[in-house]
Design an enzyme around this catalytic site. Structure first.
Site, PDB file in Angstrom:
ATOM      1  N   ASP A  68      27.807 -69.663 -41.749  1.00  0.00           N
ATOM      2  CA  ASP A  68      29.024 -69.676 -42.570  1.00  0.00           C
ATOM      3  C   ASP A  68      29.001 -68.559 -43.615  1.00  0.00           C
ATOM      4  O   ASP A  68      27.937 -68.167 -44.090  1.00  0.00           O
ATOM      5  CB  ASP A  68      29.143 -71.047 -43.255  1.00  0.00           C
ATOM      6  CG  ASP A  68      30.537 -71.297 -43.800  1.00  0.00           C
ATOM      7  OD1 ASP A  68      31.488 -70.620 -43.361  1.00  0.00           O
ATOM      8  OD2 ASP A  68      30.676 -72.182 -44.667  1.00  0.00           O
ATOM      9  N   GLY A  69      30.179 -68.059 -43.951  1.00  0.00           N
ATOM     10  CA  GLY A  69      30.309 -67.097 -45.062  1.00  0.00           C
ATOM     11  C   GLY A  69      30.752 -65.701 -44.653  1.00  0.00           C
ATOM     12  O   GLY A  69      30.771 -64.802 -45.489  1.00  0.00           O
ATOM     13  N   HIS A 112      32.989 -61.001 -39.536  1.00  0.00           N
ATOM     14  CA  HIS A 112      32.562 -61.604 -38.265  1.00  0.00           C
ATOM     15  C   HIS A 112      31.753 -60.589 -37.456  1.00  0.00           C
ATOM     16  O   HIS A 112      30.740 -60.927 -36.847  1.00  0.00           O
ATOM     17  CB  HIS A 112      33.774 -62.073 -37.458  1.00  0.00           C
ATOM     18  CG  HIS A 112      34.538 -63.186 -38.118  1.00  0.00           C
ATOM     19  ND1 HIS A 112      33.916 -64.283 -38.669  1.00  0.00           N
ATOM     20  CD2 HIS A 112      35.868 -63.378 -38.328  1.00  0.00           C
ATOM     21  CE1 HIS A 112      34.836 -65.097 -39.183  1.00  0.00           C
ATOM     22  NE2 HIS A 112      36.027 -64.566 -38.993  1.00  0.00           N
ATOM     23  N   ARG A 157      42.887 -71.752 -37.525  1.00  0.00           N
ATOM     24  CA  ARG A 157      42.912 -70.501 -38.307  1.00  0.00           C
ATOM     25  C   ARG A 157      44.046 -69.597 -37.828  1.00  0.00           C
ATOM     26  O   ARG A 157      44.576 -69.800 -36.724  1.00  0.00           O
ATOM     27  CB  ARG A 157      41.571 -69.776 -38.167  1.00  0.00           C
ATOM     28  CG  ARG A 157      40.473 -70.509 -38.901  1.00  0.00           C
ATOM     29  CD  ARG A 157      39.222 -69.677 -39.016  1.00  0.00           C
ATOM     30  NE  ARG A 157      38.207 -70.419 -39.754  1.00  0.00           N
ATOM     31  CZ  ARG A 157      37.103 -69.895 -40.257  1.00  0.00           C
ATOM     32  NH1 ARG A 157      36.863 -68.599 -40.089  1.00  0.00           N
ATOM     33  NH2 ARG A 157      36.239 -70.634 -40.911  1.00  0.00           N
ATOM     34  N   LEU A 199      13.112 -68.787 -25.103  1.00  0.00           N
ATOM     35  CA  LEU A 199      14.020 -69.533 -25.985  1.00  0.00           C
ATOM     36  C   LEU A 199      15.306 -69.932 -25.263  1.00  0.00           C
ATOM     37  O   LEU A 199      15.843 -69.147 -24.482  1.00  0.00           O
ATOM     38  CB  LEU A 199      14.368 -68.619 -27.174  1.00  0.00           C
ATOM     39  CG  LEU A 199      15.424 -69.102 -28.156  1.00  0.00           C
ATOM     40  CD1 LEU A 199      14.802 -70.040 -29.184  1.00  0.00           C
ATOM     41  CD2 LEU A 199      16.080 -67.928 -28.879  1.00  0.00           C
ATOM     42  N   ARG A 205      22.331 -74.328 -43.108  1.00  0.00           N
ATOM     43  CA  ARG A 205      23.695 -73.856 -43.343  1.00  0.00           C
ATOM     44  C   ARG A 205      23.665 -72.750 -44.389  1.00  0.00           C
ATOM     45  O   ARG A 205      23.076 -72.919 -45.449  1.00  0.00           O
ATOM     46  CB  ARG A 205      24.636 -74.969 -43.813  1.00  0.00           C
ATOM     47  CG  ARG A 205      26.057 -74.404 -44.011  1.00  0.00           C
ATOM     48  CD  ARG A 205      27.121 -75.455 -44.229  1.00  0.00           C
ATOM     49  NE  ARG A 205      28.452 -74.835 -44.176  1.00  0.00           N
ATOM     50  CZ  ARG A 205      29.557 -75.441 -43.761  1.00  0.00           C
ATOM     51  NH1 ARG A 205      29.498 -76.684 -43.358  1.00  0.00           N
ATOM     52  NH2 ARG A 205      30.712 -74.809 -43.740  1.00  0.00           N
TER      53      ARG A 205
HETATM   54  C1  IPE Z   1      31.877 -74.326 -39.848  1.00  0.00           C
HETATM   55  O1  IPE Z   1      32.337 -73.381 -40.755  1.00  0.00           O
HETATM   56  C2  IPE Z   1      32.097 -73.853 -38.447  1.00  0.00           C
HETATM   57  C3  IPE Z   1      31.306 -72.696 -38.025  1.00  0.00           C
HETATM   58  C4  IPE Z   1      30.381 -72.109 -38.723  1.00  0.00           C
HETATM   59  C5  IPE Z   1      31.604 -72.217 -36.712  1.00  0.00           C
HETATM   60  P1  IPE Z   1      33.789 -73.501 -41.411  1.00  0.00           P
HETATM   61  O2  IPE Z   1      33.920 -72.355 -42.332  1.00  0.00           O
HETATM   62  O3  IPE Z   1      34.809 -73.652 -40.374  1.00  0.00           O
HETATM   63  O4  IPE Z   1      33.650 -74.872 -42.214  1.00  0.00           O
HETATM   64  P2  IPE Z   1      34.539 -75.495 -43.374  1.00  0.00           P
HETATM   65  O5  IPE Z   1      35.935 -75.584 -42.876  1.00  0.00           O
HETATM   66  O6  IPE Z   1      34.429 -74.605 -44.555  1.00  0.00           O
HETATM   67  O7  IPE Z   1      33.913 -76.820 -43.634  1.00  0.00           O
HETATM   68  C1  IPE Z   2      31.818 -68.482 -40.375  1.00  0.00           C
HETATM   69  O1  IPE Z   2      32.340 -67.725 -41.428  1.00  0.00           O
HETATM   70  C2  IPE Z   2      32.344 -68.040 -39.036  1.00  0.00           C
HETATM   71  C3  IPE Z   2      33.249 -68.991 -38.384  1.00  0.00           C
HETATM   72  C4  IPE Z   2      33.574 -70.159 -38.844  1.00  0.00           C
HETATM   73  C5  IPE Z   2      33.823 -68.576 -37.119  1.00  0.00           C
HETATM   74  P1  IPE Z   2      33.751 -68.063 -42.062  1.00  0.00           P
HETATM   75  O2  IPE Z   2      34.788 -67.324 -41.295  1.00  0.00           O
HETATM   76  O3  IPE Z   2      33.944 -69.512 -42.161  1.00  0.00           O
HETATM   77  O4  IPE Z   2      33.589 -67.422 -43.516  1.00  0.00           O
HETATM   78  P2  IPE Z   2      34.032 -68.064 -44.893  1.00  0.00           P
HETATM   79  O5  IPE Z   2      33.451 -69.440 -44.945  1.00  0.00           O
HETATM   80  O6  IPE Z   2      35.526 -68.080 -44.896  1.00  0.00           O
HETATM   81  O7  IPE Z   2      33.456 -67.157 -45.930  1.00  0.00           O
HETATM   82 MG    MG Z   3      33.482 -70.903 -43.561  1.00  0.00          MG
END
Ligand code: IPE
Ligand code: IPE
Ligand code: MG
Length: 249
Positions: free
Chosen positions: A24-25, A41, A75, A135, A192
């Site tokens: 995430d992030g 991404h 999204r 793996l 996470r």
């Molecule tokens: C969780 O991240 C899903 C993935 C990493 C693929 P999100 O960014 O979608 O999660 P929320 O919505 O902030 O909980």
């Molecule tokens: C995780 O990063 C990737 C996916 C969920 C596909 P995010 O796209 O959720 O990035 P943030 O959480 O908005 O920073």
């Molecule tokens: Mg996210």
């Protein structure tokens, strides 16, 4: 150098067998740099490579990566399309690396929801890597824990309806076998990134006794050293599974 230092702290015979990661992030990482989310991404793919390499190097057997959730379909269309393109391109370009490192590709999730091109690429790569014995890389795509449990319950319901299974015989093992994750052990460690401390509908059933590790590092910045740090932290924990500390010792 710091990579090596942290790697050196890892106790070889206590490496988790299965590590799962909520990557995430990416969006926030890009925004901080004044870029569009998709730039994050793309950068995230490099972190995926680093995580796979780190896991393989220390002998992790299963690495499950949450790449796209059921909820992520909501999204903006442009972002979803860009993510799907990125997925196809990455799987295609990474095949030689998977083969060289004997990595087997597997997936969990509702792949029928993915564009045809993604499905074909995934099928091809899974078939080509099927005999690899290093793996196992499990990509969670159009996946959510609740989706998997609901689908499993439907399958079990059919067995019951057809008289092949008695309701009183339903147990942990029956549900385990009906899930997408049936071929993999439960994660020992769930990581996470990005500072969020939630599960976001990831492996709900499977993480019953996983150790949880949250780091503020945004996914594109998650380097090998960060992976090793998570492993070292995990190795400092006592997994009691309901028993007392004395029983474990
Ligand atoms: C969780 O991240 C899903 C993935 C990493 C693929 P999100 O960014 O979608 O999660 P929320 O919505 O902030 O909980
Ligand atoms: C995780 O990063 C990737 C996916 C969920 C596909 P995010 O796209 O959720 O990035 P943030 O959480 O908005 O920073
Ligand atoms: Mg996210």
């Amino acid at each position: 150098m710091s990579d090596l230092l942290t790697q050196y702290q890892i106790i070889p015979d206590r490496v988790p067998q299965h590590v799962a990661i909520i990557m995430d992030g990416n969006g926030r990482w890009a925004k901080q740099k004044g870029h569009l989310r998709i730039f994050g991404h793309r950068q995230g793919v490099k972190a995926v490579r680093a995580a796979i390499e780190s896991a393989a190097e220390i002998g992790v057997k299963y690495l499950t990566l949450y790449a796209f959730s059921t909820e992520n379909w909501t999204r903006p269309e442009q972002e979803v399309n860009a993510l799907m393109e990125l997925l196809v391109d990455t799987i295609e370009s990474e095949l030689p690396t998977l083969m060289k490192n004997k990595i087997k590709l597997a997936t969990i999730g509702d792949l029928t929801k993915l564009p045809k091109k993604c499905q074909t690429q995934l099928d091809k790569t899974k078939a080509k890597t099927a005999e690899n014995d290093g793996l196992t890389l499990v990509l969670a795509l159009s996946y959510s824990g609740r989706w998997d449990i609901i689908e499993a319950v439907k399958r079990i319901g059919i067995e019951v309806k057809e008289g092949k299974l008695a309701p009183e015989d339903i147990n942990d093992g029956i549900l385990d076998k009906a899930l997408n994750t049936s071929c993999f052990p439960n994660p020992d460690l769930l990581v996470r990134t990005s500072g969020e401390q939630r599960i976001s509908n990831f492996l709900l059933w499977e993480i019953a006794y996983s150790e949880l590790y949250f780091t503020p590092v945004l996914w594109p910045d998650f380097a090998k050293d960060d992976f090793y740090k998570a492993i070292v932290d995990y190795q400092g924990r006592e997994r009691r599974f309901g028993k007392t500390s004395e029983q474990i010792a």
